[in-house]
Design a protein around this motif. Structure first.
Motif, PDB file in Angstrom:
ATOM      1  N   LEU A   1       0.862  -1.173   0.000  1.00 33.17           N
ATOM      2  CA  LEU A   1       0.000   0.000   0.000  1.00 33.17           C
ATOM      3  C   LEU A   1       0.904   1.230   0.000  1.00 33.17           C
ATOM      4  O   LEU A   1       1.647   1.455   0.955  1.00 33.17           O
ATOM      5  N   MET A   2       0.850   1.990  -1.075  1.00 28.46           N
ATOM      6  CA  MET A   2       1.736   3.142  -1.211  1.00 28.46           C
ATOM      7  C   MET A   2       1.255   4.286  -0.324  1.00 28.46           C
ATOM      8  O   MET A   2       0.105   4.329   0.126  1.00 28.46           O
ATOM      9  N   ALA A   3       2.182   5.222  -0.087  1.00 25.25           N
ATOM     10  CA  ALA A   3       1.886   6.337   0.820  1.00 25.25           C
ATOM     11  C   ALA A   3       0.691   7.153   0.346  1.00 25.25           C
ATOM     12  O   ALA A   3      -0.072   7.685   1.158  1.00 25.25           O
ATOM     13  N   GLY A   4       0.527   7.267  -0.973  1.00 20.16           N
ATOM     14  CA  GLY A   4      -0.597   8.039  -1.493  1.00 20.16           C
ATOM     15  C   GLY A   4      -1.944   7.432  -1.187  1.00 20.16           C
ATOM     16  O   GLY A   4      -2.974   8.130  -1.217  1.00 20.16           O
ATOM     17  N   ASP A   5      -1.986   6.120  -0.891  1.00 22.86           N
ATOM     18  CA  ASP A   5      -3.244   5.448  -0.576  1.00 22.86           C
ATOM     19  C   ASP A   5      -3.531   5.429   0.918  1.00 22.86           C
ATOM     20  O   ASP A   5      -4.611   4.984   1.324  1.00 22.86           O
ATOM     21  N   LEU A   6      -2.573   5.863   1.722  1.00 23.63           N
ATOM     22  CA  LEU A   6      -2.684   5.757   3.174  1.00 23.63           C
ATOM     23  C   LEU A   6      -2.908   7.115   3.815  1.00 23.63           C
ATOM     24  O   LEU A   6      -2.624   8.160   3.195  1.00 23.63           O
ATOM     25  N   PRO A   7      -3.395   7.138   5.054  1.00 24.76           N
ATOM     26  CA  PRO A   7      -3.519   8.410   5.777  1.00 24.76           C
ATOM     27  C   PRO A   7      -2.137   8.900   6.217  1.00 24.76           C
ATOM     28  O   PRO A   7      -1.105   8.433   5.715  1.00 24.76           O
ATOM     29  N   ALA A   8      -2.085   9.823   7.146  1.00 23.77           N
ATOM     30  CA  ALA A   8      -0.822  10.420   7.582  1.00 23.77           C
ATOM     31  C   ALA A   8       0.179   9.340   7.986  1.00 23.77           C
ATOM     32  O   ALA A   8      -0.182   8.312   8.545  1.00 23.77           O
ATOM     33  N   ARG A   9       1.473   9.592   7.704  1.00 20.41           N
ATOM     34  CA  ARG A   9       2.517   8.617   7.983  1.00 20.41           C
ATOM     35  C   ARG A   9       2.553   8.234   9.467  1.00 20.41           C
ATOM     36  O   ARG A   9       2.871   7.095   9.810  1.00 20.41           O
ATOM     37  N   GLU A  10       2.234   9.191  10.330  1.00 14.91           N
ATOM     38  CA  GLU A  10       2.266   8.905  11.757  1.00 14.91           C
ATOM     39  C   GLU A  10       1.244   7.841  12.177  1.00 14.91           C
ATOM     40  O   GLU A  10       1.363   7.251  13.258  1.00 14.91           O
ATOM     41  N   SER A  11       0.256   7.604  11.352  1.00 14.80           N
ATOM     42  CA  SER A  11      -0.797   6.630  11.698  1.00 14.80           C
ATOM     43  C   SER A  11      -0.541   5.256  11.111  1.00 14.80           C
ATOM     44  O   SER A  11      -1.337   4.347  11.325  1.00 14.80           O
ATOM     45  N   TRP A  12       0.576   5.066  10.394  1.00 19.10           N
ATOM     46  CA  TRP A  12       0.794   3.787   9.711  1.00 19.10           C
ATOM     47  C   TRP A  12       0.896   2.627  10.691  1.00 19.10           C
ATOM     48  O   TRP A  12       0.398   1.529  10.424  1.00 19.10           O
ATOM     49  N   GLU A  13       1.588   2.845  11.813  1.00 17.52           N
ATOM     50  CA  GLU A  13       1.693   1.778  12.801  1.00 17.52           C
ATOM     51  C   GLU A  13       0.314   1.350  13.302  1.00 17.52           C
ATOM     52  O   GLU A  13       0.020   0.161  13.461  1.00 17.52           O
ATOM     53  N   ASN A  14      -0.545   2.330  13.544  1.00 16.52           N
ATOM     54  CA  ASN A  14      -1.901   2.009  13.990  1.00 16.52           C
ATOM     55  C   ASN A  14      -2.709   1.346  12.884  1.00 16.52           C
ATOM     56  O   ASN A  14      -3.557   0.475  13.156  1.00 16.52           O
ATOM     57  N   VAL A  15      -2.461   1.760  11.630  1.00 18.32           N
ATOM     58  CA  VAL A  15      -3.140   1.112  10.507  1.00 18.32           C
ATOM     59  C   VAL A  15      -2.757  -0.366  10.449  1.00 18.32           C
ATOM     60  O   VAL A  15      -3.612  -1.243  10.225  1.00 18.32           O
ATOM     61  N   CYS A  16      -1.483  -0.664  10.669  1.00 19.92           N
ATOM     62  CA  CYS A  16      -1.036  -2.071  10.673  1.00 19.92           C
ATOM     63  C   CYS A  16      -1.774  -2.861  11.761  1.00 19.92           C
ATOM     64  O   CYS A  16      -2.202  -4.007  11.543  1.00 19.92           O
ATOM     65  N   LEU A  17      -1.921  -2.255  12.934  1.00 22.80           N
ATOM     66  CA  LEU A  17      -2.639  -2.933  14.013  1.00 22.80           C
ATOM     67  C   LEU A  17      -4.087  -3.205  13.633  1.00 22.80           C
ATOM     68  O   LEU A  17      -4.630  -4.281  13.907  1.00 22.80           O
ATOM     69  N   GLU A  18      -4.728  -2.226  13.008  1.00 23.84           N
ATOM     70  CA  GLU A  18      -6.132  -2.407  12.605  1.00 23.84           C
ATOM     71  C   GLU A  18      -6.258  -3.481  11.532  1.00 23.84           C
ATOM     72  O   GLU A  18      -7.212  -4.273  11.537  1.00 23.84           O
ATOM     73  N   LEU A  19      -5.300  -3.523  10.594  1.00 29.42           N
ATOM     74  CA  LEU A  19      -5.335  -4.555   9.555  1.00 29.42           C
ATOM     75  C   LEU A  19      -5.132  -5.941  10.170  1.00 29.42           C
ATOM     76  O   LEU A  19      -5.751  -6.917   9.737  1.00 29.42           O
ATOM     77  N   GLN A  20      -4.273  -6.006  11.164  1.00 30.77           N
ATOM     78  CA  GLN A  20      -4.063  -7.285  11.836  1.00 30.77           C
ATOM     79  C   GLN A  20      -5.335  -7.735  12.556  1.00 30.77           C
ATOM     80  O   GLN A  20      -5.675  -8.915  12.568  1.00 30.77           O
ATOM     81  N   ARG A  21      -6.047  -6.788  13.163  1.00 34.37           N
ATOM     82  CA  ARG A  21      -7.315  -7.145  13.814  1.00 34.37           C
ATOM     83  C   ARG A  21      -8.344  -7.622  12.814  1.00 34.37           C
ATOM     84  O   ARG A  21      -9.192  -8.456  13.126  1.00 34.37           O
ATOM     85  N   ALA A  22      -8.255  -7.089  11.592  1.00 36.48           N
ATOM     86  CA  ALA A  22      -9.227  -7.455  10.554  1.00 36.48           C
ATOM     87  C   ALA A  22      -8.863  -8.755   9.852  1.00 36.48           C
ATOM     88  O   ALA A  22      -9.602  -9.188   8.963  1.00 36.48           O
ATOM     89  N   GLY A  23      -7.766  -9.391  10.217  1.00 35.91           N
ATOM     90  CA  GLY A  23      -7.415 -10.673   9.621  1.00 35.91           C
ATOM     91  C   GLY A  23      -6.181 -10.658   8.750  1.00 35.91           C
ATOM     92  O   GLY A  23      -5.672 -11.709   8.376  1.00 35.91           O
ATOM     93  N   LEU A  24      -5.675  -9.469   8.400  1.00 32.06           N
ATOM     94  CA  LEU A  24      -4.438  -9.369   7.611  1.00 32.06           C
ATOM     95  C   LEU A  24      -3.276  -9.341   8.603  1.00 32.06           C
ATOM     96  O   LEU A  24      -2.717  -8.288   8.916  1.00 32.06           O
ATOM     97  N   GLU A  25      -2.905 -10.513   9.080  1.00 30.08           N
ATOM     98  CA  GLU A  25      -2.028 -10.607  10.240  1.00 30.08           C
ATOM     99  C   GLU A  25      -0.605 -10.137   9.962  1.00 30.08           C
ATOM    100  O   GLU A  25       0.065  -9.649  10.863  1.00 30.08           O
ATOM    101  N   ASP A  26      -0.124 -10.313   8.728  1.00 28.79           N
ATOM    102  CA  ASP A  26       1.267  -9.961   8.427  1.00 28.79           C
ATOM    103  C   ASP A  26       1.305  -8.648   7.654  1.00 28.79           C
ATOM    104  O   ASP A  26       1.555  -8.599   6.457  1.00 28.79           O
TER     105      ASP A  26
END
Length: 262
Positions: free
Chosen positions: A223-248
């Motif tokens: 997922l490129m930076a242009g598709d994501l919210p602020a860079r500071e939230s990427w770690e939290n985005v990873c956590l949310e994706l892991q909760r949704a089943g995208l574990e890695d």
């Protein structure tokens, strides 16, 4: 003699006129006819009535064949026994835990929506259910909840009693810095909520992309930076994706990489 024969013939005709559908009844009739014909054969033999005796013998053969046919085709119908319902397996400890977690989540959602119909919430700690089982305090993060950003979940015996809404606590040094900061300074962004809202609105699209990539034989998507919210939230985005089943899902320089090899 003739009267007795006439009586036997009338008895035979009377029994023949009755409509029988039951095979047992038909076999009984054939047996009775056979017995009557045998009796007539004996009488005609005694009286030396040879032509009539020949006809009676022919009738005996027919009645015997009929009786054998009915006896051979007899099938005793066995009524099927009603099937017993399959035993319901006893719930396991894992099933009870999942049920308790589901009830807790549903109860919190109900309480939040009763106060703020447009609100959304997430657990503050990823291991919230483990904390609940240990009897420790748990909190939820809120959005669109009348200005409240956080609430404490009051739980007793794995039952949600209520929620205590509270403002985000400010550290003492942050308060001093804010008093000295210019009036144009913007409040700090809540990146956890930003990540939660982004993941919630893109999870179906991401699942479709992952399925397409797996179908093409790819082992990862980025997922490129242009598709994501602020860079500071990427770690939290990873956590949310892991909760949704995208574990890695991990952060990289270009954005977020989702490994599909698992």
């Amino acid at each position: 003699m003739s009267d007795r024969m006439v009586s036997c013939v009338r008895l035979f005709a009377f029994r023949k006129d009755i409509s029988m559908n039951n095979k047992d009844r038909k076999r009984q009739i054939a047996y009775e006819v056979l017995m009557i014909l045998v009796s007539l054969a004996l009488l005609t033999f005694i009286c030396r009535l040879w032509p009539i005796l020949l006809l009676i013998i022919l009738g005996i053969l027919v009645a015997a064949i009929r009786l054998l046919f009915l006896s051979g085709n007899r099938v005793d119908q066995v009524e099927p026994q009603p099937l017993l319902p399959a035993p319901i397996p006893a719930p396991t400890e894992s099933d009870l835990r999942k049920l308790a977690h589901s009830l807790i989540t549903s109860r919190i959602t109900t309480l939040v929506l009763n106060e703020y119909p447009n609100a959304r919430w997430i657990w503050e700690a990823p291991n919230a259910f483990e904390l609940i089982e240990l009897g420790e305090e748990v909190y939820i993060l809120l959005n669109r909840a009348g200005g409240y950003r956080k609430a404490k979940v009051i739980i007793q015996n794995l039952q949600v009693i209520g929620l205590q809404y509270q403002e985000i606590q400010k550290k003492p040094d942050e308060s001093e810095e804010r008093t000295e900061a210019p009036a144009t300074e913007q409040p700090k962004e809540n990146y956890e909520l930003i990540a939660f809202e982004w993941a919630e609105s893109h999870i179906f699209e991401l699942n479709a992309r992952c399925n397409d990539a797996i179908g093409q034989g790819l082992t990862e998507i980025i997922l490129m930076a242009g598709d994501l919210p602020a860079r500071e939230s990427w770690e939290n985005v990873c956590l949310e994706l892991q909760r949704a089943g995208l574990e890695d899902a991990v952060c990289i320089a270009e954005g977020i990489k989702i490994n599909l090899s698992h």
